[in-house]
Design an enzyme around this catalytic site. Sequence first.
Site, PDB file in Angstrom:
ATOM      1  CE1 TYR A 166     -16.184   9.262 -16.831  1.00 51.78           C
ATOM      2  CE2 TYR A 166     -15.176   9.518 -14.670  1.00 51.78           C
ATOM      3  CZ  TYR A 166     -15.896   8.763 -15.580  1.00 51.78           C
ATOM      4  OH  TYR A 166     -16.315   7.518 -15.228  1.00 51.78           O
ATOM      5  NE  ARG A 226      -3.059   0.350   3.264  1.00 48.96           N
ATOM      6  CZ  ARG A 226      -2.640   0.971   4.384  1.00 48.96           C
ATOM      7  NH1 ARG A 226      -2.336   2.250   4.356  1.00 48.96           N
ATOM      8  NH2 ARG A 226      -2.548   0.313   5.524  1.00 48.96           N
ATOM      9  CE  LYS A 252     -11.575   5.271 -19.626  1.00 50.19           C
ATOM     10  NZ  LYS A 252     -11.555   5.710 -18.274  1.00 50.19           N
ATOM     11  CG  ASP A 262      -8.565  13.731 -16.688  1.00 51.17           C
ATOM     12  OD1 ASP A 262      -7.883  13.119 -17.535  1.00 51.17           O
ATOM     13  OD2 ASP A 262      -9.539  13.218 -16.097  1.00 51.17           O
TER      14      ASP A 262
HETATM   15  C1  LIG Z   1     -11.340  11.905 -18.815  1.00 52.41           C
HETATM   16  C2  LIG Z   1     -11.519  10.876 -17.740  1.00 52.41           C
HETATM   17  N1  LIG Z   1     -10.952  11.083 -16.547  1.00 52.41           N
HETATM   18  C3  LIG Z   1     -11.092  10.192 -15.536  1.00 52.41           C
HETATM   19  C4  LIG Z   1     -11.814   9.036 -15.691  1.00 52.41           C
HETATM   20  C5  LIG Z   1     -11.948   8.077 -14.540  1.00 52.41           C
HETATM   21  O1  LIG Z   1     -11.057   7.008 -14.732  1.00 52.41           O
HETATM   22  P1  LIG Z   1     -11.255   5.537 -14.136  1.00 52.41           P
HETATM   23  O2  LIG Z   1     -12.454   4.950 -14.790  1.00 52.41           O
HETATM   24  O3  LIG Z   1      -9.970   4.850 -14.482  1.00 52.41           O
HETATM   25  O4  LIG Z   1     -11.441   5.689 -12.672  1.00 52.41           O
HETATM   26  C6  LIG Z   1     -12.408   8.776 -16.929  1.00 52.41           C
HETATM   27  C7  LIG Z   1     -13.193   7.545 -17.113  1.00 52.41           C
HETATM   28  O5  LIG Z   1     -13.833   7.334 -18.114  1.00 52.41           O
HETATM   29  C8  LIG Z   1     -12.261   9.723 -17.979  1.00 52.41           C
HETATM   30  O6  LIG Z   1     -12.819   9.525 -19.178  1.00 52.41           O
END
Ligand SMILES: Cc1ncc(COP(=O)(O)O)c(C=O)c1O
Length: 398
Positions: free
Chosen positions: A115, A62, A212, A187
């Site tokens: 998101y 962890r 992703k 992000d």
């Molecule tokens: C732009 C973006 N940021 C963050 C996330 C969250 O990621 P996770 O699903 O790996 O928790 C997503 C999920 O689709 C996303 O598209």
Amino acid sequence: MEMYRISERDRRTATRCVQGTKIPIAGPSVQPIAQTSTFVFENQKEMLRAVTGKSEKNVYTRWTNPTTVNAQNKISALEGTDSTLLLSSGMAAISSTVMGLAKKGDRILSSDSIYGGTLHLFEDILPRNGIEVDFVEQNQFIDAIEDSKSEHRLCFFETPTNPALRLMDIKSVAEASRSAGLTSVIDNTFATPINQHPHQLGIDIVIHSATKYLGGHSDLIAGSVSGLTQQIGKIDNAARLLGGTIDPFASFLLERGIKTLAVRMEKHNSNAAFLAEELSRDSRIRRVYYPGLTSHPQHDIAKKQMDGFGGMLTIEIDGDLKATEIFVDSMELFLNAVSLGGVESLASIPVLTTHYGIDEGILREMNVSNSTVRLSVGIEDPNDLLYDIKNALDMAVQ
Ligand SMILES: Cc1ncc(COP(=O)(O)O)c(C=O)c1O
């Protein structure tokens, strides 16, 4: 004769994807997976040295794990940052970042084009913990940073946005944040470290849903946070207690996936650009959103800050929600699934998935309607993908 060598620092991006920046030492070419929760010490003295940070030995997964550190180093090499922290998901990365950097009474300035999961975290969970978020329309984001108050701790944004692929000028956000004393957090999931380098443009913290493009094969869930060691340290302190630890096997898969990131992105970029051009000429599609199209209202910003325009493509078909559902259900190569960034093409309808239940006014500001379809363009043959879309349009739009 003196041999010419490329220094670790001068390795180019594709080389970093495969080999990172470290010169390998003798041993296995692929680092064995340390699939362990805990680490054994010779004696209590050595254990205490590690627990108090006087040695760099791993103690407990962890906190740190060598397989995870290996993947973290590679992401730092790609983002050009001192440090990276890997966590169990993109959401764990985002929540650990805000919990690590903000405290009760602080405010966060966030773009409203983010998101859906992040939006819910900021709207519902953070205020319950004494951290309020001010949402700002994308066009007003830089002005809002300039006008920010002393209780504003950080600003948060995405570019390109999910799903309408709107852009924000990263350098301007970085400069405004620095002047206002805010920590800037981006992000960078949609763009990837191949297509966009926010830290080089002055952004403090770069986050990815590594689920992703970084992983790239739709077979893991992970998130990364990269930045200066001091700030990543603060986030790490929170993350160790919040407990969103990544499993070593996921770290292994992620590091393996990153080896092909540069070649995958080349194909994602070219496939999406091809489809964007072709679909712009189809009268059954009302709008095509793609930063690489000269018709994109922010194409100039895209050219300035992106090395490639990405594999995400969003379209608005000429039909209602029913027609949109028929369109997505009729495709065979574009699989009916949320998520994005894998080698296989995926399609989703934001109002029924990622953006379900979001206020209509906010959706309108995000350019999302009942006819919007988000395509994550994979690395298949682009002509097959075009054929798939055209066939589905035949079924859905009269
Ligand atoms: C732009 C973006 N940021 C963050 C996330 C969250 O990621 P996770 O699903 O790996 O928790 C997503 C999920 O689709 C996303 O598209």
